[in-house]
Design a protein around this motif. Structure first.
Motif, mmCIF file in Angstrom:
data_model
loop_
_atom_site.group_PDB
_atom_site.id
_atom_site.type_symbol
_atom_site.label_atom_id
_atom_site.label_comp_id
_atom_site.label_asym_id
_atom_site.label_seq_id
_atom_site.Cartn_x
_atom_site.Cartn_y
_atom_site.Cartn_z
ATOM 1 N N ALA A 83 0.835 -1.206 0.000
ATOM 2 C CA ALA A 83 0.000 0.000 0.000
ATOM 3 C C ALA A 83 0.868 1.255 0.000
ATOM 4 N N ILE A 84 1.979 1.212 0.704
ATOM 5 C CA ILE A 84 2.899 2.352 0.754
ATOM 6 C C ILE A 84 3.522 2.591 -0.619
ATOM 7 N N ILE A 85 3.990 1.510 -1.241
ATOM 8 C CA ILE A 85 4.599 1.630 -2.570
ATOM 9 C C ILE A 85 3.575 2.159 -3.581
ATOM 10 N N MET A 86 2.291 1.835 -3.362
ATOM 11 C CA MET A 86 1.218 2.298 -4.242
ATOM 12 C C MET A 86 0.700 3.680 -3.848
ATOM 13 N N ASN A 87 1.270 4.250 -2.768
ATOM 14 C CA ASN A 87 0.798 5.542 -2.237
ATOM 15 C C ASN A 87 -0.673 5.480 -1.838
ATOM 16 N N MET A 88 -1.091 4.349 -1.300
ATOM 17 C CA MET A 88 -2.482 4.132 -0.903
ATOM 18 C C MET A 88 -2.579 3.751 0.580
ATOM 19 N N GLU A 89 -1.676 4.298 1.404
ATOM 20 C CA GLU A 89 -1.641 3.925 2.818
ATOM 21 C C GLU A 89 -2.985 4.094 3.514
ATOM 22 N N LEU A 90 -3.665 5.197 3.233
ATOM 23 C CA LEU A 90 -4.884 5.506 3.969
ATOM 24 C C LEU A 90 -6.112 4.765 3.451
ATOM 25 N N MET A 91 -5.915 3.936 2.426
ATOM 26 C CA MET A 91 -7.010 3.062 2.018
ATOM 27 C C MET A 91 -7.050 1.825 2.910
ATOM 28 N N LEU A 92 -5.937 1.541 3.587
ATOM 29 C CA LEU A 92 -5.873 0.360 4.449
ATOM 30 C C LEU A 92 -6.938 0.357 5.548
ATOM 31 N N PRO A 93 -7.092 1.461 6.313
ATOM 32 C CA PRO A 93 -8.116 1.432 7.374
ATOM 33 C C PRO A 93 -9.547 1.448 6.844
ATOM 34 N N ILE A 94 -9.721 1.756 5.564
ATOM 35 C CA ILE A 94 -11.066 1.759 4.980
ATOM 36 C C ILE A 94 -11.455 0.350 4.553
ATOM 37 N N VAL A 95 -10.635 -0.262 3.702
ATOM 38 C CA VAL A 95 -10.967 -1.609 3.220
ATOM 39 C C VAL A 95 -10.632 -2.666 4.267
ATOM 40 N N GLY A 96 -9.664 -2.363 5.123
ATOM 41 C CA GLY A 96 -9.298 -3.284 6.194
ATOM 42 C C GLY A 96 -9.877 -2.832 7.519
ATOM 43 N N LEU A 97 -11.081 -2.292 7.483
ATOM 44 C CA LEU A 97 -11.704 -1.754 8.693
ATOM 45 C C LEU A 97 -11.851 -2.826 9.778
ATOM 46 N N ILE A 98 -12.030 -4.073 9.370
ATOM 47 C CA ILE A 98 -12.194 -5.140 10.365
ATOM 48 C C ILE A 98 -10.928 -5.274 11.203
ATOM 49 N N TYR A 99 -9.748 -5.063 10.575
ATOM 50 C CA TYR A 99 -8.492 -5.086 11.334
ATOM 51 C C TYR A 99 -8.494 -3.986 12.391
ATOM 52 N N VAL A 100 -8.947 -2.804 11.963
ATOM 53 C CA VAL A 100 -8.979 -1.640 12.858
ATOM 54 C C VAL A 100 -9.909 -1.892 14.043
ATOM 55 N N LEU A 101 -11.082 -2.433 13.764
ATOM 56 C CA LEU A 101 -12.058 -2.694 14.823
ATOM 57 C C LEU A 101 -11.542 -3.750 15.801
ATOM 58 N N GLU A 102 -10.844 -4.746 15.285
ATOM 59 C CA GLU A 102 -10.273 -5.776 16.158
ATOM 60 C C GLU A 102 -9.246 -5.148 17.113
ATOM 61 N N ALA A 103 -8.368 -4.313 16.575
ATOM 62 C CA ALA A 103 -7.346 -3.671 17.399
ATOM 63 C C ALA A 103 -7.966 -2.689 18.389
ATOM 64 N N LEU A 104 -8.959 -1.911 17.929
ATOM 65 C CA LEU A 104 -9.623 -0.948 18.809
ATOM 66 C C LEU A 104 -10.333 -1.640 19.964
ATOM 67 N N SER A 105 -10.920 -2.800 19.697
ATOM 68 C CA SER A 105 -11.631 -3.524 20.755
ATOM 69 C C SER A 105 -10.672 -3.910 21.874
ATOM 70 N N VAL A 106 -9.450 -4.302 21.510
ATOM 71 C CA VAL A 106 -8.450 -4.655 22.514
ATOM 72 C C VAL A 106 -8.026 -3.416 23.297
ATOM 73 N N LEU A 107 -7.790 -2.318 22.576
ATOM 74 C CA LEU A 107 -7.366 -1.067 23.215
ATOM 75 C C LEU A 107 -8.437 -0.560 24.175
ATOM 76 N N ILE A 108 -9.681 -0.545 23.711
ATOM 77 C CA ILE A 108 -10.791 -0.077 24.549
ATOM 78 C C ILE A 108 -10.949 -0.966 25.784
ATOM 79 N N GLN A 109 -10.838 -2.270 25.584
ATOM 80 C CA GLN A 109 -10.990 -3.217 26.690
ATOM 81 C C GLN A 109 -9.926 -2.988 27.764
ATOM 82 N N VAL A 110 -8.684 -2.822 27.334
ATOM 83 C CA VAL A 110 -7.571 -2.638 28.271
ATOM 84 C C VAL A 110 -7.713 -1.323 29.036
ATOM 85 N N VAL A 111 -7.983 -0.236 28.295
ATOM 86 C CA VAL A 111 -8.114 1.080 28.928
ATOM 87 C C VAL A 111 -9.283 1.096 29.903
ATOM 88 N N SER A 112 -10.411 0.539 29.481
ATOM 89 C CA SER A 112 -11.598 0.522 30.334
ATOM 90 C C SER A 112 -11.354 -0.266 31.616
#
Length: 318
Positions: free
Chosen positions: A242-271
């Motif tokens: 994605a970096i070589i394609m200059n499309m870094e910020l498309m990753l959190p859009i199409v790979g949103l499930i990855y983001v939600l998985e990571a956020l769930s862990v972060l939210i759980q730990v902080v809470s």
């Protein structure tokens, strides 16, 4: 590069991956490279203990072999493959230590983080020095490039490290990470054809086929797991491409499930650390859905469908 070529690369990588995975399963069993299931995980997962791990080696090998035989090999593809391999090697070391220690702990968190930052920083530095966009980043929706200047390398390194660890967290159910990643990689392969990005197109096509071939044996009930060997390689490879394609910020859009998985862990730990209460029944997110009553196959299917929708949205945005 056209759609026919990416189709050929996908089929080639699929066949190589499926064959190598089939061959690797008994070898991994004989080496007693079984998965250690964390005790705090869902009780239903304890039956998976001993299932061969480190199957990600087949994904890595199939992707690299397919790319090396592609007529689109270039310096950019070389950088993607090196990052892909190094993240896979890092994951392999982690898996090996887990097998050697017979527990679910491998490399220390700080050791993995430092090595990930070094690899990510090198990819970012390369892209900043060779890209016609230099330190500019493509911003989706508004379809413009913004110059990040001195913040480019730290920002891109953060994207890579975040992606690598998010994919790693997603790899918790049979067929989840391999299925989701095949869809995300296919999205980037299609985008590469649209914009004439041959290196990114060839790599993502090969990665799509490799994930699909591995999925033949990783779907429920899984006969083999990819381990950190596979999940770190997938995250690092997707991010580097994605970096070589200059499309870094498309990753959190199409790979949103990855983001939600990571956020769930972060939210759980902080809470839990701040209030003593848990937001989710269990993190990452896929375990929460399991404990809400959904079958493992239902959760995986739901996450695949969600990712497919995100990929369609991504194509609409572009």
């Amino acid at each position: 590069m056209g759609y026919l070529q990416i189709g050929i690369l996908i089929v080639m990588s699929f066949l190589i991956s499926a064959t190598l995975t089939y061959i690797a399963i008994p070898i991994l069993q004989n080496l007693k490279a079984g998965q250690n299931i964390r005790e705090e995980g869902p009780k239903s997962h304890q039956v998976k203990a001993g299932t061969p791990s480190m199957g990600g080696l087949a994904i890595i090998a199939a992707t690299i072999i397919t790319c090396l035989t592609s007529r689109d090999f270039s310096k950019d593809m070389g950088v993607i493959l090196v990052a892909f391999f190094l993240f896979g090697l890092l994951g392999f070391l982690d898996d090996y230590l887990k097998v050697a220690k017979r527990q679910n702990l491998g490399l220390r968190a700080w050791q993995k983080l430092v090595l990930q930052i070094i690899i990510a920083g090198a990819v970012a530095a390369y892209q900043a020095s060779v890209s016609i966009y230099s330190t500019s980043v493509f911003i989706p929706i508004i379809n413009q490039y913004w110059d990040f200047g001195i913040f480019y390398i730290p920002f891109v390194a953060f994207v890579v490290v975040a992606m690598v660890n998010s994919v790693n967290l997603t790899d918790g159910l049979d067929g989840l990470a391999s299925g989701v990643t095949s869809l995300v990689a296919l999205f980037f392969a299609i985008v590469a054809v649209m914009y004439g990005m041959n290196a990114g197109g060839a790599f993502n096509s090969a990665l799509t086929g490799a994930c699909m071939g591995f999925l033949m044996f990783n779907k429920n009930p899984a006969k083999v797991f990819m381990g950190d060997t596979g999940s770190l390689a997938l995250g690092g490879g997707l991010a580097a491409a994605a970096i070589i394609m200059n499309m870094e910020l498309m990753l959190p859009i199409v790979g949103l499930i990855y983001v939600l998985e990571a956020l769930s862990v972060l939210i759980q730990v902080v809470s839990f650390k701040t209030t003593g209460k848990r937001v989710f029944k269990m993190a990452p997110l896929h375990h929460h859905f399991e404990l809400c009553g959904l079958k493992e196959t239902q959760v995986v299917g739901l996450f695949w469908l969600f990712t497919l929708i995100c990929c369609v949205v991504g194509l609409v945005i572009l």
